[in-house]
Design a protein around this motif. Structure first.
Motif, PDB file in Angstrom:
ATOM      1  N   GLN A  51       0.858  -1.170   0.000  1.00  0.00           N
ATOM      2  CA  GLN A  51       0.000   0.000   0.000  1.00  0.00           C
ATOM      3  C   GLN A  51       0.899   1.227   0.000  1.00  0.00           C
ATOM      4  O   GLN A  51       1.914   1.251   0.682  1.00  0.00           O
ATOM      5  N   THR A  85       2.775   3.327   3.453  1.00  0.00           N
ATOM      6  CA  THR A  85       2.685   2.500   4.651  1.00  0.00           C
ATOM      7  C   THR A  85       4.053   1.901   4.969  1.00  0.00           C
ATOM      8  O   THR A  85       4.918   1.789   4.101  1.00  0.00           O
ATOM      9  N   ARG A 127      -9.349   9.612  -3.958  1.00  0.00           N
ATOM     10  CA  ARG A 127      -8.516   8.696  -4.743  1.00  0.00           C
ATOM     11  C   ARG A 127      -7.668   9.441  -5.759  1.00  0.00           C
ATOM     12  O   ARG A 127      -6.476   9.135  -5.933  1.00  0.00           O
ATOM     13  N   ASN A 131     -12.319   2.940   3.843  1.00  0.00           N
ATOM     14  CA  ASN A 131     -11.606   3.408   2.660  1.00  0.00           C
ATOM     15  C   ASN A 131     -12.159   4.737   2.140  1.00  0.00           C
ATOM     16  O   ASN A 131     -11.840   5.153   1.032  1.00  0.00           O
ATOM     17  N   ASN A 171      -9.271   7.344   2.433  1.00  0.00           N
ATOM     18  CA  ASN A 171      -7.990   6.734   2.055  1.00  0.00           C
ATOM     19  C   ASN A 171      -8.263   5.422   1.343  1.00  0.00           C
ATOM     20  O   ASN A 171      -8.544   4.410   1.983  1.00  0.00           O
ATOM     21  N   TRP A 224      -6.367   3.384   0.237  1.00  0.00           N
ATOM     22  CA  TRP A 224      -5.357   2.382   0.573  1.00  0.00           C
ATOM     23  C   TRP A 224      -5.319   2.105   2.073  1.00  0.00           C
ATOM     24  O   TRP A 224      -4.301   1.675   2.604  1.00  0.00           O
ATOM     25  N   PRO A 254      -4.545  -4.439  -0.058  1.00  0.00           N
ATOM     26  CA  PRO A 254      -5.266  -4.888  -1.254  1.00  0.00           C
ATOM     27  C   PRO A 254      -5.391  -6.403  -1.296  1.00  0.00           C
ATOM     28  O   PRO A 254      -4.501  -7.129  -0.840  1.00  0.00           O
ATOM     29  N   GLY A 310      -4.744  -4.676  -7.448  1.00  0.00           N
ATOM     30  CA  GLY A 310      -4.541  -3.843  -6.268  1.00  0.00           C
ATOM     31  C   GLY A 310      -3.135  -3.987  -5.718  1.00  0.00           C
ATOM     32  O   GLY A 310      -2.501  -2.999  -5.318  1.00  0.00           O
ATOM     33  N   GLY A 321      -0.431  -1.040  -5.631  1.00  0.00           N
ATOM     34  CA  GLY A 321       0.010  -0.683  -4.293  1.00  0.00           C
ATOM     35  C   GLY A 321       1.519  -0.723  -4.138  1.00  0.00           C
ATOM     36  O   GLY A 321       2.123   0.169  -3.523  1.00  0.00           O
TER      37      GLY A 321
END
Length: 733
Positions: A31, A34, A375, A511, A514, A516, A520, A525, A529
């Motif tokens: 993601q 992160t 997004r 979500n 955010n 993410w 995913p 995804g 990510g």
């Protein structure tokens, strides 16, 4: 043959591993923004009580601040049941799928098989020393016959290939779950019972006596089974760089005689399965348990980059966003967004090159497409504010600073996230102002906004980051601009044609603000990510990868690198050398070989990394980076824009020494010159990592795990000591 067989794909499509000089490792985040994923010594993901990944809390070995853990790229195989299956599901040991079975004497047929194992094959290589010199934007669509080569004295094809670090492919599975890209095929050091094994592949490595550090491996691979899922982990090299000559660095990107252990290459797989084969002896049915394998139809790629010292800080433009823009505008990836009216999939599905060429000529952005605020829009507006934490070059004055996200600020989230309602649009002018200060594709050499002055001072265009070429007068590209798809999103948003997900989905959706927020679960995804944590620009030359990623020719389909076939031990070399004896020269139409994504970037990697702080950019004339008024006595009044940052998210300049502590120079102790580049060859492992505390406008990034014993105490801005405090780069020339 029926098309009811299963399609298998490896995810992520491009994995990102990172160098480290420790035997310990963690897993790459999947993601954007992160922390990496914690794992045990076999590479199995650690999970919390809710089944979510546990995030790492340390980037270095316990009690040794000079040992950086590697980041492993994790790969999985997903099964797609039919053409309409866009999400897929990870395959498992014991899972049943429809395979294509064929022998030398039988036609292909569909059989239902049970998965028993996966044979993973990875081939890493480093082609930097064998490639052309990097010269900003030159070479994007081919090199001139006189374009200089790195190590130009090596002109014989067989010797030129010796400049490639090529350990050959390594295959692993659950039964033989470890291997290494090392000299003589030695296995991973983690397997204490392993012995060196000879390999048939004609390996090439640098001389053993290069200084200061030899390169005897590009990394290793291992396989594990977790929750019946068979996963591959690819670990990169040790961060070693060395020269065949007396170690000297005199260029930020091209240094002859040098090698490093950055690498990249293809990831392929075969699925082992069993099925019941039915044959007949007269009328008698005979059932036989049969073992077979099937190639995964859609392979992947892995790139080994340098450590990401601020893993939670997102780049202004990510590699995912750069690639997404390429696929949308060149490969009919999102017909609802960009295509031929009426913007349906049926009307935008070219199947031949001729159809694709016609599609490109007619396709355009859909004026009725509504981007999503959190997004598509908010990441563009959120990131600059966070990146100011790592620089000292932004001057908030009279609307010239568009980073203020607080109430009443130019980037107030509360104001900018509100679509028009009931015919009322109180934030229209504010959105138009923000659109006006965002740098367009035609403004890569412009510094300030024309005709959009909020005050007596003209606002500076944003992002205020270096572009692909702020160095020379050949195709100047001074500042980083938003990608065309991002600019379309911004124009739609500024006009009031956008959706606020939190209003549509309600605040309780995790979500909502955010996309993410949760790991995913789909293949695409995971693809996106992972790439959200790699630099998508500027490319001078770039971080993990460079401008080659913007060329549609290298992809077999969206997010997939096209694989070339190649002769073992005979990877391609530059065409002027290859033509001497008919050796293989690069051919993008045929696909890429191991080492073909990273060969463009700097060697050794530490030099460019060290110098990518900020850049003196001359904005006197848009089409000139360098002017020489003294040669003619021209009384031109120069207007110099000093200290334009490169990649604050990847190469911080200033950081908070601790939570709520003072700001200090991140690379204190390493001088800002070529000697500092050479020092970084060793010092990279002692630098601190950046973590965050808090949320939203209250989030603070601060430094941890810096080895002050090796680097000295960090210096605060204003307390500069020659060679210690001022790490600003005067120029990457």
């Amino acid at each position: 043959m029926s098309k009811s067989y299963t399609t298998f794909k490896i995810h992520p499509s491009i994995g990102i591993a990172r160098l480290g000089n420790s035997d310990q490792f963690y897993i790459a985040p999947e993601q954007p923004g992160t922390l990496p994923i914690a794992c045990d010594t076999s590479g199995k993901e650690k999970q919390d009580a809710n089944g979510n990944p546990v995030r790492v809390s340390s980037f270095k070995d316990d009690n040794d601040l000079s040992k950086i853990k590697k980041q492993a790229a994790r790969f999985r195989v997903f099964a797609y049941a039919d053409e309409g299956d866009s999400e897929g599901k990870e395959i498992q040991v014991g899972g049943k799928y429809n395979f294509i079975y064929q022998t030398a004497v039988t036609a292909p047929r569909i059989v239902e098989g049970t998965v028993t194992d996966i044979d993973w094959t990875v081939h890493l290589a480093n082609k930097k020393a064998s490639w052309y010199e990097f010269q900003e934007t030159n070479g994007q669509h081919g090199y001139a016959p006189d374009h200089p080569l790195r190590n130009p004295e090596v002109t014989q094809p067989d010797l030129r290939r010796q400049l490639i670090i090529d350990p050959g492919p390594v295959t692993v599975n659950l039964k033989n779950n470890q291997g290494a890209f090392a000299k003589f095929g030695s296995e991973s050091k983690r397997n204490d019972n392993s012995k060196n094994k000879k390999v048939a592949y004609p390996q090439t490595f640098p001389p053993a006596d290069i200084k200061p550090n030899s390169i005897e491996t590009l990394g290793s691979v291992l396989v594990n089974e977790q929750d019946k899922n068979i996963r591959l982990l690819v670990l990169g090299g040790n961060g070693n760089s060395g020269s065949t000559k007396t170690p000297v660095i005199d260029n930020f990107v091209n240094n002859d005689g040098w090698f490093d252990d950055i690498s990249d290459g293809p990831v392929t797989a075969k699925i082992e399965y069993t099925f019941i084969n039915i044959s007949y002896d007269g009328d008698k049915e005979i059932k036989t348990k049969t073992k077979a394998t099937m190639e995964v139809q859609v392979p992947a790629w892995v790139v080994v980059g340098y450590p990401r010292y601020a893993p939670e800080l997102e780049d202004m433009i990510t590699m995912d966003e750069t690639m997404y823009d390429i696929f949308v505008r060149n490969m009919a990836y999102e017909p609802r967004l960009f295509g031929v009216p009426p913007f349906t999939i049926e009307n935008n599905s070219p199947t031949t090159q001729e159809e694709l060429d016609l599609w490109k000529n007619a396709a355009r952005f859909n004026p009725d497409y509504y981007p999503k605020f959190y997004r598509d829009i908010w990441p563009i507006l959120r990131r600059p504010y966070e990146q100011t934490t790592f620089t000292m070059v932004f001057d908030p004055s009279d609307g010239g600073d568009p980073h203020n996200r607080g109430t009443g600020g130019n980037l107030s989230q509360a104001a900018l996230s509100q679509p028009p309602q009931n015919g009322e649009d109180p934030n229209f002018k504010l959105r138009q102002f923000v659109l006006g200060i965002m740098r367009k594709s035609s403004q890569t050499n412009a510094y300030t906004v024309e005709g959009n002055a909020k005050s007596a001072n003209k606002p500076r265009l944003m992002p205020m980051l270096c572009g692909n070429n702020p160095l020379t007068n050949v195709s100047p590209d001074k500042f980083l601009a938003m990608r065309p798809t991002q600019l379309f999103f911004l124009r739609q948003w500024a006009a009031g044609k956008f959706v606020n997900e939190c209003q549509e989905w309600e605040e309780g959706n995790p979500n909502c603000s955010n996309p993410w927020a949760l790991p995913p679960t789909t293949g695409i995804g995971i693809d996106r990510g992972v790439l959200g944590n790699a630099v998508g620009g500027a490319f001078c030359p770039g971080a993990e990868m460079t401008w080659i990623m913007k060329n549609p020719a290298i992809y077999s389909e969206p997010y997939r690198i096209k694989h070339a076939t190649y002769v073992p031990g005979a990877l391609s070399i530059p065409k002027p050398i290859a033509d001497k004896d008919g050796s293989t020269a690069p051919n993008l139409k045929a696909g890429l070989e191991p080492g073909d994504l990273t060969k463009y970037i700097g060697v050794p990697w530490q030099a460019d990394f060290h110098e990518c702080t900020d850049q003196n950019v001359d904005v006197t004339y848009e089409n000139w980076n360098t002017i020489y008024p003294d040669s003619t006595g021209d009384p031109v009044q120069q207007q110099i824009a000093y200290n334009i940052p490169w990649w604050p998210a990847h190469r911080p300049m200033v950081v908070f020494e601790s939570l709520n502590g003072p700001q200090v120079y991140w690379a204190s102790g390493i001088p800002d010159n070529n000697a500092g580049d050479l020092q970084m060859v060793e010092a990279w492992k002692d630098l601190g990592f950046i973590v965050s505390s808090g949320e939203g406008n209250n989030k603070q990034f601060y430094q941890v795990e810096r080895n002050n014993e090796a680097l000295g105490e960090p210096v605060q801005p204003g307390n500069r000591i020659l060679g210690l405090g001022d790490t600003r780069s005067k120029s990457k020339k």
